[in-house]
Design a protein around this motif. Structure first.
Motif, PDB file in Angstrom:
ATOM      1  N   ARG A 243     -20.036  -4.552  -6.273  1.00  0.00           N
ATOM      2  CA  ARG A 243     -18.993  -5.469  -6.721  1.00  0.00           C
ATOM      3  C   ARG A 243     -18.037  -5.781  -5.568  1.00  0.00           C
ATOM      4  N   LEU A 244     -17.702  -4.741  -4.805  1.00  0.00           N
ATOM      5  CA  LEU A 244     -16.763  -4.947  -3.710  1.00  0.00           C
ATOM      6  C   LEU A 244     -17.356  -5.816  -2.615  1.00  0.00           C
ATOM      7  N   LEU A 396      10.897  20.743  -7.176  1.00  0.00           N
ATOM      8  CA  LEU A 396       9.958  19.626  -7.043  1.00  0.00           C
ATOM      9  C   LEU A 396       9.849  19.087  -5.621  1.00  0.00           C
ATOM     10  N   SER A 397      10.808  19.414  -4.781  1.00  0.00           N
ATOM     11  CA  SER A 397      10.847  18.887  -3.399  1.00  0.00           C
ATOM     12  C   SER A 397      10.696  17.381  -3.351  1.00  0.00           C
ATOM     13  N   LEU A 398      11.505  16.682  -4.146  1.00  0.00           N
ATOM     14  CA  LEU A 398      11.426  15.217  -4.144  1.00  0.00           C
ATOM     15  C   LEU A 398      11.655  14.606  -2.764  1.00  0.00           C
ATOM     16  N   PRO A 399      12.623  15.141  -1.983  1.00  0.00           N
ATOM     17  CA  PRO A 399      12.824  14.544  -0.646  1.00  0.00           C
ATOM     18  C   PRO A 399      11.579  14.641   0.231  1.00  0.00           C
ATOM     19  N   THR A 400      10.842  15.741   0.107  1.00  0.00           N
ATOM     20  CA  THR A 400       9.605  15.878   0.894  1.00  0.00           C
ATOM     21  C   THR A 400       8.627  14.788   0.513  1.00  0.00           C
ATOM     22  N   LEU A 401       8.459  14.596  -0.796  1.00  0.00           N
ATOM     23  CA  LEU A 401       7.521  13.575  -1.259  1.00  0.00           C
ATOM     24  C   LEU A 401       7.975  12.197  -0.777  1.00  0.00           C
ATOM     25  N   ARG A 402       9.303  11.981  -0.777  1.00  0.00           N
ATOM     26  CA  ARG A 402       9.818  10.691  -0.326  1.00  0.00           C
ATOM     27  C   ARG A 402       9.463  10.474   1.141  1.00  0.00           C
ATOM     28  N   ARG A 403       9.586  11.532   1.935  1.00  0.00           N
ATOM     29  CA  ARG A 403       9.229  11.396   3.357  1.00  0.00           C
ATOM     30  C   ARG A 403       7.748  11.047   3.517  1.00  0.00           C
ATOM     31  N   MET A 404       6.918  11.668   2.694  1.00  0.00           N
ATOM     32  CA  MET A 404       5.485  11.355   2.753  1.00  0.00           C
ATOM     33  C   MET A 404       5.249   9.900   2.376  1.00  0.00           C
ATOM     34  N   ARG A 405       5.924   9.490   1.310  1.00  0.00           N
ATOM     35  CA  ARG A 405       5.792   8.121   0.829  1.00  0.00           C
ATOM     36  C   ARG A 405       6.163   7.121   1.925  1.00  0.00           C
ATOM     37  N   GLU A 406       7.265   7.444   2.635  1.00  0.00           N
ATOM     38  CA  GLU A 406       7.744   6.506   3.648  1.00  0.00           C
ATOM     39  C   GLU A 406       6.850   6.479   4.882  1.00  0.00           C
ATOM     40  N   ALA A 407       6.186   7.588   5.148  1.00  0.00           N
ATOM     41  CA  ALA A 407       5.314   7.641   6.325  1.00  0.00           C
ATOM     42  C   ALA A 407       4.055   6.806   6.121  1.00  0.00           C
ATOM     43  N   ALA A 408       3.637   6.640   4.852  1.00  0.00           N
ATOM     44  CA  ALA A 408       2.363   5.956   4.591  1.00  0.00           C
ATOM     45  C   ALA A 408       2.592   4.478   4.282  1.00  0.00           C
ATOM     46  N   ARG A 409       1.504   3.729   4.362  1.00  0.00           N
ATOM     47  CA  ARG A 409       1.593   2.300   4.089  1.00  0.00           C
ATOM     48  C   ARG A 409       1.638   2.029   2.578  1.00  0.00           C
ATOM     49  N   HIS A 410       0.752   2.722   1.835  1.00  0.00           N
ATOM     50  CA  HIS A 410       0.769   2.647   0.373  1.00  0.00           C
ATOM     51  C   HIS A 410       0.764   4.064  -0.171  1.00  0.00           C
ATOM     52  N   ALA A 411       1.177   4.213  -1.420  1.00  0.00           N
ATOM     53  CA  ALA A 411       1.023   5.511  -2.069  1.00  0.00           C
ATOM     54  C   ALA A 411       0.822   5.314  -3.559  1.00  0.00           C
ATOM     55  N   TRP A 412      -0.072   6.142  -4.143  1.00  0.00           N
ATOM     56  CA  TRP A 412      -0.285   6.131  -5.592  1.00  0.00           C
ATOM     57  C   TRP A 412      -0.434   7.559  -6.075  1.00  0.00           C
ATOM     58  N   TRP A 413      -0.151   7.727  -7.348  1.00  0.00           N
ATOM     59  CA  TRP A 413      -0.348   9.033  -7.974  1.00  0.00           C
ATOM     60  C   TRP A 413      -1.198   8.811  -9.224  1.00  0.00           C
ATOM     61  N   GLN A 446     -10.987   4.143 -16.446  1.00  0.00           N
ATOM     62  CA  GLN A 446      -9.708   3.940 -15.772  1.00  0.00           C
ATOM     63  C   GLN A 446      -9.827   4.250 -14.286  1.00  0.00           C
ATOM     64  N   LEU A 447     -10.596   5.293 -13.970  1.00  0.00           N
ATOM     65  CA  LEU A 447     -10.768   5.671 -12.570  1.00  0.00           C
ATOM     66  C   LEU A 447     -11.451   4.540 -11.792  1.00  0.00           C
ATOM     67  N   THR A 448     -12.502   3.974 -12.398  1.00  0.00           N
ATOM     68  CA  THR A 448     -13.226   2.901 -11.726  1.00  0.00           C
ATOM     69  C   THR A 448     -12.316   1.710 -11.477  1.00  0.00           C
ATOM     70  N   GLU A 449     -11.553   1.345 -12.503  1.00  0.00           N
ATOM     71  CA  GLU A 449     -10.649   0.208 -12.346  1.00  0.00           C
ATOM     72  C   GLU A 449      -9.664   0.452 -11.220  1.00  0.00           C
ATOM     73  N   PHE A 450      -9.122   1.666 -11.205  1.00  0.00           N
ATOM     74  CA  PHE A 450      -8.142   1.973 -10.170  1.00  0.00           C
ATOM     75  C   PHE A 450      -8.764   1.874  -8.783  1.00  0.00           C
ATOM     76  N   VAL A 451      -9.904   2.534  -8.596  1.00  0.00           N
ATOM     77  CA  VAL A 451     -10.545   2.530  -7.283  1.00  0.00           C
ATOM     78  C   VAL A 451     -10.864   1.100  -6.864  1.00  0.00           C
ATOM     79  N   HIS A 452     -11.343   0.325  -7.825  1.00  0.00           N
ATOM     80  CA  HIS A 452     -11.654  -1.074  -7.502  1.00  0.00           C
ATOM     81  C   HIS A 452     -10.408  -1.827  -7.063  1.00  0.00           C
ATOM     82  N   ASP A 453      -9.308  -1.599  -7.768  1.00  0.00           N
ATOM     83  CA  ASP A 453      -8.103  -2.370  -7.468  1.00  0.00           C
ATOM     84  C   ASP A 453      -7.485  -2.037  -6.115  1.00  0.00           C
ATOM     85  N   ILE A 454      -7.580  -0.775  -5.695  1.00  0.00           N
ATOM     86  CA  ILE A 454      -6.918  -0.446  -4.432  1.00  0.00           C
ATOM     87  C   ILE A 454      -7.780  -0.808  -3.228  1.00  0.00           C
ATOM     88  N   LEU A 455      -9.076  -1.043  -3.435  1.00  0.00           N
ATOM     89  CA  LEU A 455      -9.919  -1.293  -2.258  1.00  0.00           C
ATOM     90  C   LEU A 455      -9.814  -2.736  -1.776  1.00  0.00           C
TER      91      LEU A 455
END
Ligand SMILES: Nc1ncnc2c1ncn2[C@@H]1O[C@H](COP(=O)(O)OP(=O)(O)OP(=O)(O)O)[C@@H](O)[C@H]1O
Ligand SMILES: [Mg+2]
Lengths: 455, 286
Positions: A243-244, A396-413, A446-455
C-alpha cells in the motif's frame, strides 16, 4: 424459529459483530441457498461463506456464529443419545473421567478432528452441566468442563506422545498447544450451542463470541490468539508495504521531464502521447522506539516491534529500546531476515536487562535513556513510545520526557489500553499525553492504521 | 449456459480434468456459474488459485482469456487501446480533398481498435472463462475499471458506443491479499479462500500428478510437508512444491523419506536459509 427467521437472525448477528453484510449480500445468499438447498449442512455453510464473507480474518467469527445458528446437532445428538440409554444416569465418576481422558488423549494424538468434536460435546454434556434452581435456569460451562479435564496435563501427555513417535521438542510443544487449544475452542463452541438451545441464539451470540483477530484487544489475547496474531504480522507488513509503495508511486509524479517527453514523442510523429516525469526525492527519517515490556503490555510491545522491523525497508533506520525501570537497546535482535519466533523468544529473554528493581517506572526509564543514549534523538528522528503509562505512582519525570520530545522531529505515544481506562488507578495517561500526543492502539487494525499514517 | 449443474457435478468434472476440489471450492464454483457472479479467490501462493480457473475452462470446454495484473497496468492494457501509430499514418495519408469528418469516422473504427483481455472476454460469443490473475498487484484505479466491467458486463468506448456481453463469461479473480481490494469490488464477487489442503487431498493431488511415486513415500511426503507448514516459516511449501518434491524423490529413487532423505532434498521446498535452519532443528534432521 422458521428457516427464514433463522436466516435473518444469523445475518443480524453477523452485522452486530461488525461484518459488513448489506442487503445485496443478503439477497445473494438467499438466491444461492435456493440453488443449493438446505439438505446438507456443509453446503449451507459453504454457500453462506461464499456470499457473505469478504476476507479471511472474518472466518473465525463467521464460523462461531454459524455453529450457534445452525448447530450440527441438538442436545446430545442422535447417536450419543441412543448409546446413553443403557448407561447409568450419572457418568461423572473418577473412573469415568479417567476413561474419558484416555480416549481424548488418543484422539488428540491422532489429531482426529471429527472425534475430537464429538468428545468436546460429550465432555460438556458430562462435566459441564450447571444445574439451575428452576426451569430455564440451568446452564452449561466450558470453564468447568475444562477444569475437570485438566488441559495442562493433557498437553504434557500429548507432547510426550508426539516425542515418542519422533517429533522434535519444539515442534511437539507447538503442535500440542495448538491441538489442545483448538479442543478448548470446540468445548467452548459446544457450551455456546447448548446455551443457545435453551436461551435462544440471539442472546448467546451477543455475549460470548469473540471479536475477529484484527479487532481483538492485545491485552486480552490468550495463548492461541497470540500465535494467530503472530502469524498475521508478515502478511500485514506485506500489505502495508504494498500500500505504501503504491501511494508513494502515485505521489511521486514530480516535475515534467521535458527532454524524455520530447524524445519519446518522436515515435508518435512528434505528438507527445506519453509524458515523463522526474522522480520525487523521498526524505528519510530515523525511528526511535521505546517499549514498556513489563507484564501484560509486553505482548503489545513485541507485536509492534515485529511489525516495525518487518517494514524496515520502508522506514530506513530503526532503533529499539525496551524498558521496565531501566533501559536496554534491542536493535541487534532484529537481524534482517531473522526468524520471527526466535526473535520473539530472544526479546522475551532480554526483558531482564530492562529491569533493575522490577517495577515499572517510566520516569526512571526516561532518565536512564537520556543518560545512556544522549545522541539517539536528533532533528531527523521520530520518537515512538509504547506503553500503558502505568508507572506505579512513581515520579513521572515530565521534564525529561519534554526534553526528549523537543530533541526529536516527531513524537507519538501508543497506549494499548481502552481510552476509558486512561487515568484510572496509577495510569498517568493524560499527564504524558500533554507532552507527547497519545493514541489508543488496542488491536491490529488500529496498529496498522497508525503505522500507515506515520509513514 | 449451465456451467455446473450442482456442487457435486463441479467436484466430478473438475476432478476429471485433474483438479481435486474440496467441498467449499466445488460449491463456490457451482454458485459462480449459476449466479453468474465473478469469483474472488484468495489464499497463499501456490494453493491452486490460478489452476482453478484453468480447470473450470478445461472442464466446461470454455476458452480461457487471461488478464495478468501488475503494478502499472492501465486501461490501455486491460481494456482496449486505439492504435495511435496506425491512426497517425492514416491521417497523414489522407489526401487534402478528404473531409475531416470522414477521416475521423474512419480512424475510430474497428480496424484501429486494439482489444485487450477484458474487452475480448466480453465480446466473445463462445463460452469464456475470464481469469483476472493477481488482481492485488494492480493500482487502485484499475479496480474502478474492473468494477464497471464486473457489475454490468459492458464496456463503453466513447467513439464506438457501448459493448455489452452477449454471454457472460465465468470470471475468476485471484489475489494473494498483498493488499485489501476495495469493498466495492468485493461486494460484486463471491468469495473463496483457498488454503493448503489437508493431507488426504494433498496426497491425492501428488499421486495424480506423480503416479509412479510409491504410496508409502507419498504418505511420508505429505505429512512432512504438513509439519513444515506448521513451523511458521517465511515461505511455507506450496502444493506445487510438494509436487516438485515428489518428482525429485522419484528421480533420486528414494523409497523411504527418513530424516536424512528429507535433509538432503529440503532445498526443493524451502527457499530461505532461516527456514531451512528452523526445519532442520525442529524436525531433528541432523
Ligand atoms: N486442487 C488441486 N488439484 C490438482 N492440482 C492442484 C490443486 N491445487 C493446486 N494444484 C497444483 O499446484 C500448482 C500451483 O497452483 P497455482 O499456480 O494455481 O497456484 P496459485 O494459487 O495461483 O499460486 P500463486 O499465488 O503463486 O499464483 C498447479 O499447477 C497444480 O499443479
Ligand atoms: Mg497464480
Amino acid at each position: 424459529m422458521t428457516l427464514l427467521d433463522r436466516h435473518i437472525a444469523f445475518l443480524e448477528a453477523l452485522r452486530a459483530a461488525g461484518m459488513p453484510v448489506s442487503l445485496s449480500e443478503d439477497l445473494d445468499a438467499v438466491a444461492a441457498l435456493g440453488l443449493v438447498g438446505w439438505g446438507e449442512r456443509q453446503q449451507v455453510h459453504d454457500t453462506y461463506a461464499a456470499t457473505l464473507l469478504k476476507r479471511q480474518s472474518q472466518r473465525e467469527t463467521f464460523d462461531e456464529y454459524f455453529e450457534i445458528y445452525f448447530p450440527r446437532m441438538v442436545g446430545e445428538g442422535v447417536a450419543r443419545a441412543d448409546a446413553a440409554q443403557d448407561q447409568p444416569a450419572v457418568r461423572d465418576s473418577a473412573a469415568d473421567l479417567a476413561a474419558f481422558t484416555e480416549e481424548l488423549a488418543d484422539a488428540l494424538e491422532a489429531d482426529d478432528l471429527e472425534r475430537l468434536r464429538q468428545l468436546a460435546s460429550e465432555a460438556v454434556g458430562r462435566f459441564g452441566a450447571m444445574p439451575g434452581r428452576g426451569p430455564g435456569m440451568s446452564s452449561w460451562s466450558a470453564y468447568t468442563t475444562l477444569r475437570r479435564l485438566s488441559t495442562d496435563e493433557l498437553t504434557l501427555k500429548l507432547i510426550e506422545g508426539l516425542r515418542r513417535i519422533g517429533w522434535g521438542e519444539e515442534a511437539a510443544v507447538r503442535a500440542a498447544s495448538t491441538r489442545v487449544g483448538s479442543y478448548q475452542q470446540m468445548v467452548e463452541a459446544d457450551a455456546r450451542r447448548r446455551i443457545a438451545e435453551e436461551k435462544g441464539p440471539d442472546q448467546i451470540a451477543r455475549i460470548t463470541v469473540r471479536p475477529t483477530i484484527d479487532r481483538l484487544d492485545f491485552l486480552s489475547a490468550r495463548r492461541v490468539d497470540l500465535e494467530a496474531l503472530r502469524r498475521e504480522i508478515y502478511p500485514l507488513a506485506r500489505r502495508l508495504a504494498t500500500r505504501l509503495t503504491q501511494e508513494k508511486h502515485a505521489r511521486r509524479r514530480g516535475a515534467l521531464d521535458m527532454r524524455r517527453t520530447v524524445r519519446a514523442s518522436i515515435g508518435t510523429g512528434g505528438v507527445p502521447l506519453t509524458t515523463h516525469h522526474r522522480p520525487k526525492r523521498p526524505h528519510r527519517t530515523e525511528l526511535v522506539i521505546l517499549c514498556d515490556v513489563s507484564g501484560s503490555v509486553a505482548n503489545f510491545a513485541s507485536f509492534t516491534l515485529m511489525l516495525v522491523f518487518a517494514l524496515r525497508e520502508q522506514l530506513g533506520k530503526v532503533r529499539a529500546f525496551t524498558f521496565v525501570d531501566d533501559i536496554h537497546e534491542v536493535t541487534d535482535h532484529f537481524a534482517p531476515g531473522a526468524d520471527l519466533v526466535d526473535t520473539m523468544t530472544r526479546l522475551a529473554d532480554a526483558t531482564s536487562h530492562a529491569a533493575r528493581f522490577g517495577r515499572t517506572n517510566y520516569g526512571r526509564a526516561f532518565a536512564r535513556f537520556l543518560e545512556d543514549h544522549p545522541d539517539a534523538l536528533g532533528p531527523k528522528s521520530s520518537l515512538l513510545i509504547l506503553g500503558d503509562a502505568r508507572s506505579n505512582y512513581s515520579d513521572l519525570s515530565l521534564p525529561t520526557l519534554r526534553r526528549m520530545r523537543e530533541a526529536a522531529r516527531h513524537a507519538w505515544w501508543l497506549n494499548p489500553e481502552a481510552r476509558r481506562s486512561w487515568d484510572t488507578g496509577d495510569s498517568a495517561a493524560s499527564d504524558y499525553a500533554a507532552v507527547v500526543p497519545m493514541v489508543e492502539c488496542r488491536n491490529l487494525t488500529q496498529l496498522t492504521e497508525f503505522v500507515h499514517d506515520i509513514l | 449456459m449451465v456451467w455446473f449443474s450442482s456442487p457435486s457435478d463441479a467436484t466430478t468434472r473438475l476432478g476429471e480434468v485433474g483438479y481435486l476440489a474440496d467441498p467449499a471450492t466445488a460449491t463456490t464454483a457451482f454458485l459462480a456459474g449459476a449466479l453468474e457472479k465473478p469469483l474472488l479467490v484468495e489464499g497463499p501462493a501456490g494453493v491452486g488459485k490460478t489452476e482453478l480457473a484453468k480447470a473450470v475452462s478445461r472442464a466446461t470446454g470454455a476458452d480461457l482469456v487471461r488478464l495478468q495484473c501488475y503494478e502499472g497496468l492501465d486501461e490501455a492494457r486491460a481494456l482496449y487501446e486505439w492504435n495511435y501509430k496506425k491512426q497517425l499514418l492514416r491521417i497523414q495519408a489522407a489526401n487534402d480533398g478528404q473531409a475531416w469528418e470522414e477521416t475521423h469516422d474512419d480512424i475510430f473504427s474497428e480496424e484501429f481498435l486494439l482489444t485487450r483481455p477484458l474487452l475480448t472476454a466480453i465480446r466473445r460469443s463462445e463460452p469464456t472463462v475470464l481469469l483476472i490473475d493477481e488482481v492485488d498487484k494492480t493500482d487502485v484505479e484499475v479496480e474502478g475499471l474492473l468494477l464497471e466491467v464486473l457489475s454490468d458486463f459492458q464496456v463503453t468506448i466513447p467513439e464506438l458506443g457501448t459493448v455489452a456481453a452477449t454471454r457472460r463469461p465465468f470470471v475468476v479473480l485471484t489475489s494473494n491479499a498483498s493488499r485489501e481490494l476495495s469493498e466495492a469490488v468485493k461486494r460484486r464477487c463471491l468469495y473463496l479462500h483457498l488454503d493448503y489442503p489437508d493431507t488426504e487431498r494433498e496426497r491425492a493431488i501428488v499421486t495424480s500428478q506423480v503416479p509412479d511415486l510409491d504410496d508409502k513415500v507419498a504418505t511420508q511426503l505429505v505429512s512432512a510437508v504438513a509439519r513444515l507448514r506448521d513451523l511458521e516459516l517465511k515461505k511455507a511449501p506450496s502444493i506445487a512444491e510438494t509436487v516438485d518434491w515428489a518428482r525429485t524423490l522419484l528421480a533420486l529413487h528414494i523409497d523411504d523419506l527418513d530424516a536424512m532423505a528429507i535433509d538432503d532434498t529440503l532445498g526443493v521446498v524451502l527457499k530461505h536459509a532461516s527456514d531451512t535452519d528452523r526445519a532442520v532443528r525442529e524436525l531433528k534432521l541432523r
